[in-house]
Design an enzyme around this catalytic site. Sequence first.
Site, PDB file in Angstrom:
ATOM      1  N   ASN A 204       0.846  -1.181   0.000  1.00 33.61           N
ATOM      2  CA  ASN A 204       0.000   0.000   0.000  1.00 33.61           C
ATOM      3  C   ASN A 204       0.886   1.237   0.000  1.00 33.61           C
ATOM      4  O   ASN A 204       1.689   1.435   0.915  1.00 33.61           O
ATOM      5  CB  ASN A 204      -0.921  -0.006   1.226  1.00 33.61           C
ATOM      6  CG  ASN A 204      -1.919  -1.144   1.182  1.00 33.61           C
ATOM      7  OD1 ASN A 204      -2.586  -1.371   0.183  1.00 33.61           O
ATOM      8  ND2 ASN A 204      -2.003  -1.899   2.268  1.00 33.61           N
TER       9      ASN A 204
ATOM     10  N   GLU B 224       8.871 -21.543   6.196  1.00 35.36           N
ATOM     11  CA  GLU B 224       9.332 -22.878   6.558  1.00 35.36           C
ATOM     12  C   GLU B 224       9.858 -23.583   5.321  1.00 35.36           C
ATOM     13  O   GLU B 224       9.330 -23.408   4.212  1.00 35.36           O
ATOM     14  CB  GLU B 224       8.187 -23.695   7.165  1.00 35.36           C
ATOM     15  CG  GLU B 224       8.598 -25.082   7.623  1.00 35.36           C
ATOM     16  CD  GLU B 224       7.438 -25.913   8.154  1.00 35.36           C
ATOM     17  OE1 GLU B 224       7.709 -26.995   8.724  1.00 35.36           O
ATOM     18  OE2 GLU B 224       6.272 -25.488   8.000  1.00 35.36           O
TER      19      GLU B 224
END
Length: 264
Positions: free
Chosen positions: A61, A122
Amino acid sequence: MTGLFDHVMLRVDDLETSVDWYQTHLGYEEKDRHEGDGFTIVYLGPEGMHDDGAMLELTSNHGETTDEVGDAWGHIAVRVPEGELEAHYQQLMDEGVEDYRDPESCGGRYAFVKDPDGHEVEIVQRDYGALWSIDHTMMRVEDADEALGFWTRKFEYVEPRSRWESDSFANYFMGPEDAPQEAMWLELTYNYDGRSYTMGDAWGHLCVRVDDLQEDWDQLMLREAADYRSPEECDDLYAFTTDQDGHEIELIERDPDAESLFPF
């Protein structure tokens, strides 16, 4: 609805820094980009990703910063081949990636690093799927029964694809029954101590690919899903519901012949 996950969205502060991080370290390529009014969206993914694989959506944004990652959002998990975890982890370390949990601390089964905005990534070992393709997205839930009921009743996901239950927490992996293994899965993490979580504004949403936006939306409304942003409110381009904990879930209908991945 197909129910396959189309993408997972994360908000970032410096878009080009984040795009460069995923391109440099995970070999991602820019699939498409949309310049909106006050925001920019980029779709990323590995070059050889499966047709039913999920993309990473980074949203920036303009003129705003994300204040908090929050703990209701957990991580994305990316794939490396079986037996190559240590080598790929060490490569990331040599490239200056921020370490979070090394393979040794995770029993040699997986590892964690962080991207420039602190989002946890991960690394898991799989014998399928493109290198670094998204394996699953993890979210924390406050009531396991409610969370499992939401995904099985609203989206017809199978009662867990797999599960891990320990003395203090449980992990449930959810997805459509007929989804290919290369698709992204949802990991629901439930801690038994009854804790609550903060959503944060750096975590965005999951997106589910549907066959017919209006018909599938109507079906969700019949199943008493939350009316967060209806197709009509979104110019019939997409829609949003929320789960029992407030995680946003986008619905999108894909046109395989469209020139752009964005329905704008």
